[in-house]
Design a protein around this motif. Structure first.
Motif, PDB file in Angstrom:
ATOM      1  N   THR A   2       0.879  -1.169  -0.009  1.00  0.00           N
ATOM      2  CA  THR A   2      -0.116  -0.049   0.097  1.00  0.00           C
ATOM      3  C   THR A   2       0.627   1.326   0.115  1.00  0.00           C
ATOM      4  N   ALA A 140      -4.042   5.958   2.238  1.00  0.00           N
ATOM      5  CA  ALA A 140      -3.897   5.173   1.280  1.00  0.00           C
ATOM      6  C   ALA A 140      -2.550   4.180   1.386  1.00  0.00           C
ATOM      7  N   THR A 145      -7.374  -0.213   1.555  1.00  0.00           N
ATOM      8  CA  THR A 145      -7.948   0.730   0.816  1.00  0.00           C
ATOM      9  C   THR A 145      -9.470   0.495   1.017  1.00  0.00           C
ATOM     10  N   PRO A 155     -10.556   1.826  -6.519  1.00  0.00           N
ATOM     11  CA  PRO A 155     -10.208   2.386  -5.133  1.00  0.00           C
ATOM     12  C   PRO A 155     -10.619   3.990  -5.033  1.00  0.00           C
TER      13      PRO A 155
END
Length: 227
Positions: A2, A140, A145, A155
């Motif tokens: 991520t 984020a 997400t 997303p």
């Protein structure tokens, strides 16, 4: 993973601006100062406008017109500030041309003027992206997400980055068009810029109405954790 996604979202929003800065703006210190000044001016204007509207919050979520007034006043203030920014630039341009005449140097070329307008527009676009997008990207970089029910395949952070990229593009090149329109007295260009800005703002209202009123139960889904 991520962390890479968060960096990717930021590059989607500001990657073209970074490329434009490296290729054009960074080569001339005056353009860097113009970009920084423009970014600061637009950020301050947005903060002041937010402070004014803070007195009216929370808005009535059952009707759309308070949000339309908010966006319209924001657009009107920014377009007025754009005209003021050009007037300041025009005075500075006259001073530079007068100095060039005294030292027997050439005046500013058309390309120089367009680059100054480009730097000012890029500052406006970056300020908008920082204010409305980058502030949303902090989650984020975490272990999860988010997906919105209305667009469950993309997303939420990617959608925000794409919207920020669109507004950066609009603000950057609108400044060039507006400066050219003001300099040449071209009414079409002068009206084109606020019209495009207003149309983009109205699209936000359209999205708000279709997203909230058409589907009242629509909300951000539970976080999806990335392994």
């Amino acid at each position: 993973m991520t962390v890479a996604a968060g960096i990717g979202y930021a590059l989607v929003a500001l990657g073209p601006s970074l490329s434009l800065f490296i290729a054009v703006i960074s080569k001339k210190p005056f353009l860097i100062l113009t970009l920084l000044s423009s970014t600061l001016v637009w950020l301050i204007s947005l903060i002041i406008l937010s402070g004014i509207w803070r007195a009216f919050l929370p808005l009535n979520s059952t009707t759309w017109w308070p949000f339309a007034i908010l966006i319209f006043t924001s657009i009107a203030s920014q377009e007025g500030l754009r005209l003021l920014f050009w007037k300041v630039y025009k005075r500075l341009e006259d001073m530079l041309d007068a100095f060039a005449d005294r030292v027997s140097k050439p005046r500013l070329y058309l390309t120089d003027k367009m680059q100054i307008a480009l730097a000012g527009g890029l500052g406006h676009g970056v300020a908008h992206a920082v204010f409305f997008c980058l502030s949303l990207l902090t989650p984020a970089f975490g272990p999860a997400t988010y997906f919105v029910d209305r667009c469950s395949q993309i997303p939420f952070f990617l959608v925000s980055a794409i919207i920020a990229l669109a507004f950066v593009t609009v603000h950057t090149f609108s400044m060039v068009i507006a400066f050219n329109g003001y300099a040449e007295g071209n009414k079409v260009d002068q009206l084109f810029v606020p019209s495009v800005h207003l149309a983009a703002g109205m699209m936000v209202i359209f999205y708000f109405c279709s997203h909230v009123y058409a589907r009242p139960s629509c909300s951000v889904s539970e976080p999806y954790y990335v392994q």
